[in-house]
Design a protein around this motif. Structure first.
Motif, PDB file in Angstrom:
ATOM      1  N   ASP A  76     -17.566  -6.054 -17.929  1.00 37.96           N
ATOM      2  CA  ASP A  76     -16.409  -5.928 -18.816  1.00 37.96           C
ATOM      3  C   ASP A  76     -15.133  -5.720 -18.016  1.00 37.96           C
ATOM      4  N   PHE A  77     -14.053  -6.349 -18.464  1.00 39.03           N
ATOM      5  CA  PHE A  77     -12.718  -6.155 -17.910  1.00 39.03           C
ATOM      6  C   PHE A  77     -12.200  -4.822 -18.450  1.00 39.03           C
ATOM      7  N   LEU A  78     -11.843  -3.902 -17.560  1.00 39.00           N
ATOM      8  CA  LEU A  78     -11.400  -2.564 -17.974  1.00 39.00           C
ATOM      9  C   LEU A  78      -9.894  -2.371 -17.836  1.00 39.00           C
ATOM     10  N   GLY A  79      -9.289  -3.126 -16.928  1.00 37.63           N
ATOM     11  CA  GLY A  79      -7.862  -2.982 -16.663  1.00 37.63           C
ATOM     12  C   GLY A  79      -7.507  -3.734 -15.401  1.00 37.63           C
ATOM     13  N   ALA A  80      -6.371  -3.386 -14.820  1.00 31.92           N
ATOM     14  CA  ALA A  80      -5.915  -4.077 -13.612  1.00 31.92           C
ATOM     15  C   ALA A  80      -5.203  -3.084 -12.713  1.00 31.92           C
ATOM     16  N   GLY A  81      -5.219  -3.385 -11.433  1.00 33.78           N
ATOM     17  CA  GLY A  81      -4.530  -2.528 -10.474  1.00 33.78           C
ATOM     18  C   GLY A  81      -4.313  -3.263  -9.174  1.00 33.78           C
ATOM     19  N   GLY A  82      -3.336  -2.805  -8.437  1.00 35.36           N
ATOM     20  CA  GLY A  82      -3.086  -3.443  -7.162  1.00 35.36           C
ATOM     21  C   GLY A  82      -1.832  -2.946  -6.495  1.00 35.36           C
ATOM     22  N   LEU A  83      -1.361  -3.773  -5.590  1.00 38.40           N
ATOM     23  CA  LEU A  83      -0.198  -3.440  -4.778  1.00 38.40           C
ATOM     24  C   LEU A  83       0.864  -4.519  -4.956  1.00 38.40           C
ATOM     25  N   ASN A  84       2.107  -4.093  -5.049  1.00 32.20           N
ATOM     26  CA  ASN A  84       3.218  -5.039  -5.175  1.00 32.20           C
ATOM     27  C   ASN A  84       4.438  -4.472  -4.459  1.00 32.20           C
ATOM     28  N   ASP A  85       5.505  -5.240  -4.446  1.00 31.50           N
ATOM     29  CA  ASP A  85       6.758  -4.861  -3.768  1.00 31.50           C
ATOM     30  C   ASP A  85       6.512  -4.513  -2.308  1.00 31.50           C
ATOM     31  N   LEU A  86       5.652  -5.286  -1.657  1.00 29.37           N
ATOM     32  CA  LEU A  86       5.336  -5.079  -0.253  1.00 29.37           C
ATOM     33  C   LEU A  86       6.567  -5.396   0.600  1.00 29.37           C
ATOM     34  N   VAL A  87       6.893  -4.475   1.505  1.00 25.28           N
ATOM     35  CA  VAL A  87       7.997  -4.675   2.445  1.00 25.28           C
ATOM     36  C   VAL A  87       7.389  -4.692   3.842  1.00 25.28           C
ATOM     37  N   GLU A  88       7.244  -5.895   4.394  1.00 21.02           N
ATOM     38  CA  GLU A  88       6.583  -6.045   5.693  1.00 21.02           C
ATOM     39  C   GLU A  88       7.255  -5.232   6.786  1.00 21.02           C
ATOM     40  N   GLU A  89       8.568  -5.276   6.825  1.00 23.02           N
ATOM     41  CA  GLU A  89       9.323  -4.575   7.871  1.00 23.02           C
ATOM     42  C   GLU A  89       8.964  -3.092   7.933  1.00 23.02           C
ATOM     43  N   HIS A  90       8.735  -2.488   6.771  1.00 20.47           N
ATOM     44  CA  HIS A  90       8.438  -1.058   6.711  1.00 20.47           C
ATOM     45  C   HIS A  90       6.958  -0.772   6.463  1.00 20.47           C
ATOM     46  N   GLN A  91       6.148  -1.819   6.377  1.00 15.88           N
ATOM     47  CA  GLN A  91       4.705  -1.703   6.167  1.00 15.88           C
ATOM     48  C   GLN A  91       4.379  -0.780   4.992  1.00 15.88           C
ATOM     49  N   LYS A  92       5.020  -1.047   3.857  1.00 17.44           N
ATOM     50  CA  LYS A  92       4.774  -0.240   2.671  1.00 17.44           C
ATOM     51  C   LYS A  92       4.711  -1.125   1.432  1.00 17.44           C
ATOM     52  N   ALA A  93       4.073  -0.604   0.400  1.00 13.36           N
ATOM     53  CA  ALA A  93       3.977  -1.294  -0.883  1.00 13.36           C
ATOM     54  C   ALA A  93       3.834  -0.246  -1.976  1.00 13.36           C
ATOM     55  N   GLU A  94       3.938  -0.708  -3.214  1.00 16.16           N
ATOM     56  CA  GLU A  94       3.816   0.171  -4.374  1.00 16.16           C
ATOM     57  C   GLU A  94       2.492  -0.100  -5.076  1.00 16.16           C
ATOM     58  N   ILE A  95       1.792   0.968  -5.460  1.00 15.25           N
ATOM     59  CA  ILE A  95       0.537   0.836  -6.198  1.00 15.25           C
ATOM     60  C   ILE A  95       0.831   0.889  -7.693  1.00 15.25           C
ATOM     61  N   GLY A  96       0.071   0.121  -8.450  1.00 14.55           N
ATOM     62  CA  GLY A  96       0.184   0.142  -9.902  1.00 14.55           C
ATOM     63  C   GLY A  96      -1.188  -0.050 -10.518  1.00 14.55           C
ATOM     64  N   LEU A  97      -1.424   0.569 -11.649  1.00 10.15           N
ATOM     65  CA  LEU A  97      -2.719   0.465 -12.326  1.00 10.15           C
ATOM     66  C   LEU A  97      -2.525   0.678 -13.815  1.00 10.15           C
ATOM     67  N   TRP A  98      -3.419   0.082 -14.592  1.00 10.23           N
ATOM     68  CA  TRP A  98      -3.509   0.392 -16.017  1.00 10.23           C
ATOM     69  C   TRP A  98      -4.933   0.080 -16.493  1.00 10.23           C
ATOM     70  N   LEU A  99      -5.348   0.815 -17.490  1.00  4.14           N
ATOM     71  CA  LEU A  99      -6.660   0.618 -18.103  1.00  4.14           C
ATOM     72  C   LEU A  99      -6.507   0.434 -19.607  1.00  4.14           C
ATOM     73  N   LEU A 100      -7.407  -0.329 -20.197  1.00  2.00           N
ATOM     74  CA  LEU A 100      -7.467  -0.393 -21.648  1.00  2.00           C
ATOM     75  C   LEU A 100      -7.823   1.010 -22.158  1.00  2.00           C
TER      76      LEU A 100
END
Length: 172
Positions: free
Chosen positions: A72-96
């Motif tokens: 079953d699909f429960l939700g989604a999550g991952g990383l976005n807004d990756l800035v290579e120069e600073h080697q950072k990204a933002e985590i995001g998640l949500w569940l039904l």
């Protein structure tokens, strides 16, 4: 690519996930603290393209969160807004909503973090949580993220100012 936990797995988001993604991102309880929402399946295709564009541009990666026993699909999550120069990204998640309160985020968040550190070579992963979203704030703290402070009245949502609590985890 599948990433397994004891009870769940992360996999690539597929076109066939359109309907459950719409169900999540149109549900009043999910979008209460989430930055976007959709009112139709057709509109939700914009989100599907966003997932693809993250990978194409190299600015992140999101996964479907699925139940290991039922698929079953429960939700989604991952990383976005990756800035290579600073080697950072933002985590995001949500569940039904029917899957809330079962410890799913605490089980899958470390896999997303590990993916960011190992595969994307990140040094820092940040989480920006609406300060009123106490459940998500607790989940961040339980999975090793450090609370760094609150940006007060930093964004407008539905005609009112909201504050964001900032969490981060560093690559050991």
């Amino acid at each position: 690519m599948k990433q397994l936990t004891q009870n769940y797995y992360l996999r690539d988001i597929l076109e066939s996930d359109l309907e459950p993604i719409f169900l999540g991102l149109s549900h009043p309880e999910v979008i209460k603290y989430y930055g976007i929402s959709y009112s139709s399946l057709e509109e939700t295709k914009t989100q599907m393209q966003w997932f693809k564009n993250l990978e194409i541009s190299g600015s992140g990666k999101w996964f479907a969160i699925c139940d290991l026993k039922t698929d079953d699909f429960l939700g989604a999550g991952g990383l976005n807004d990756l800035v290579e120069e600073h080697q950072k990204a933002e985590i995001g998640l949500w569940l039904l909503p029917q899957f809330w309160g079962k410890g799913i985020l605490q089980e899958v968040m470390p896999k997303i973090v590990a993916y960011g550190f190992k595969e994307l070579q990140l040094h820092r992963i940040e989480g920006f949580v609406e300060s009123e979203n106490t459940k998500c704030r607790r989940a961040m703290a339980k999975t090793g993220f450090t609370y760094e402070g609150t940006m007060k009245d930093c964004e407008q949502k539905d005609g009112r100012w909201i504050s964001l609590s900032v969490y981060a985890i560093l690559n050991p």
